[in-house]
Design an enzyme around this catalytic site. Structure first.
Site, short mmCIF file in Angstrom:
data_model
loop_
_atom_site.label_atom_id
_atom_site.label_comp_id
_atom_site.label_asym_id
_atom_site.label_seq_id
_atom_site.Cartn_x
_atom_site.Cartn_y
_atom_site.Cartn_z
N CYS A 12 0.76 -1.28 0.06
CA CYS A 12 0.35 0.25 0.04
C CYS A 12 0.94 1.28 -0.32
O CYS A 12 1.96 1.38 0.57
CB CYS A 12 -1.07 0.18 1.37
SG CYS A 12 -2.58 1.25 0.88
N ASP A 136 -5.87 -2.85 10.94
CA ASP A 136 -4.88 -2.38 11.42
C ASP A 136 -5.21 -1.40 12.50
O ASP A 136 -5.27 -2.10 13.99
CB ASP A 136 -5.23 -1.01 10.34
CG ASP A 136 -3.77 -1.01 10.19
OD1 ASP A 136 -3.69 0.52 8.74
OD2 ASP A 136 -2.81 -0.87 10.69
O1 LIG Z 1 -0.71 4.43 4.12
C1 LIG Z 1 -0.77 5.66 5.02
O2 LIG Z 1 -0.88 6.54 4.82
C2 LIG Z 1 -2.20 5.33 5.01
C3 LIG Z 1 -2.75 6.73 5.96
C4 LIG Z 1 -4.33 7.00 6.33
C5 LIG Z 1 -4.77 5.66 5.94
C6 LIG Z 1 -4.00 4.78 5.46
C7 LIG Z 1 -2.99 4.65 4.67
N1 LIG Z 1 -2.65 3.40 4.59
C8 LIG Z 1 -3.40 2.49 4.58
C9 LIG Z 1 -2.78 1.21 4.71
O3 LIG Z 1 -3.57 -0.35 4.29
C10 LIG Z 1 -1.11 0.34 5.47
O4 LIG Z 1 -1.29 -0.73 4.33
C11 LIG Z 1 -1.45 0.01 6.62
O5 LIG Z 1 -2.18 1.14 7.54
C12 LIG Z 1 -0.19 -0.63 7.11
O6 LIG Z 1 0.16 0.45 7.26
P1 LIG Z 1 2.20 -0.05 7.46
O7 LIG Z 1 1.69 -0.40 9.32
O8 LIG Z 1 2.86 1.47 7.62
O9 LIG Z 1 2.64 -1.20 7.31
#
Ligand SMILES: O=C(O)c1ccccc1NCC(=O)[C@H](O)[C@H](O)COP(=O)(O)O
Length: 217
Positions: A12, A136
């Site tokens: 993502c 999440d």
């Molecule tokens: O990625 C972002 O900045 C974000 C911002 C606001 C809402 C969702 C967002 N990402 C979505 C996702 O599905 C991410 O992959 C998920 O939150 C996991 O993130 P991470 O902990 O950095 O792997």
């Protein structure tokens, strides 16, 4: 291992065509494009269209929102043609269903009211129309935190999904994803920070290593 047991992977927060290519080469099942303006990984409509055009068949594109206006979501649907929508804010079931497209409902595990297995299950059941439930970590930025949550909080959800796919997210890395898969046995995992060299800049090496760890789980 049969395909049915394979844990699928979504990367993502991509912002560059070369990162889309690296993710596809590594074997991801889906990519996520973030349309939340406050995110460092946010993309514009024109940028998203270019990224979408870099995705080959059989890799799906998810468009990700946080409390977006209806016309913003509709513009993304019209101009980017995502395969799936993903809602990460306070969107209610009727709002999520209103676009007439499959949607993933993200739950911010540990948020006020989502900090016990029972309360999380109650909230999940309100989104019975979701094509998948994504779990999440709770963060002020709504997602992309890079932090993990206590998988024990999913204990009641795991037995109540009615075979609905569960997607695990939140702080996953090459070092932690295999244990997380073995603990939760999700349909898919979702990663952003853990495969980056900087916010919105993905590392092809980290993506490849992450996919290898998932395959070995
Ligand atoms: O990625 C972002 O900045 C974000 C911002 C606001 C809402 C969702 C967002 N990402 C979505 C996702 O599905 C991410 O992959 C998920 O939150 C996991 O993130 P991470 O902990 O950095 O792997």
């Amino acid at each position: 291992m049969t395909t049915a047991q394979r844990t699928r992977v979504k990367v993502c927060g991509l912002t560059r065509p070369e990162d889309v290519e690296a993710a596809v080469q590594a074997g991801v099942d889906a990519i996520g494009l973030v349309f939340y303006p406050s995110s460092k990984r946010a993309v514009s409509l024109s940028q998203a269209s270019r990224l979408r055009n870099a995705v080959p068949p059989f890799v799906s594109v998810t468009a990700l929102f946080v409390n977006a206006a209806v016309d913003q979501v509709q513009a993304v649907i019209d101009q980017v043609a995502p395969d799936v929508l993903q809602f990460h804010g306070d969107e209610q079931p009727d709002y999520c269903e209103g676009f007439g497209k499959r949607y993933i409902r993200a739950f911010r595990v540990g948020a006020p009211g989502l900090d016990t297995p029972a309360s999380l299950l109650d909230e999940c059941r309100r989104y019975a129309s979701a094509t998948a439930w994504l779990f999440d970590s709770y963060s002020a930025g709504y997602g992309g935190s890079g932090h993990a949550f206590d998988a024990q909080l999913l204990s009641k959800v795991s037995s109540a999904t009615d075979s609905r796919p569960v997607i695990l997210a939140g702080g996953l890395t090459v070092a932690t994803v295999a244990d997380s898969i073995r603990a939760v046995r999700p349909y898919a995992v979702d990663v952003s920070s853990g495969v980056e060299s900087a916010p919105g800049i993905k590392s092809s090496e980290k993506i490849a290593a992450f996919l290898q760890s998932v395959a070995a789980a």
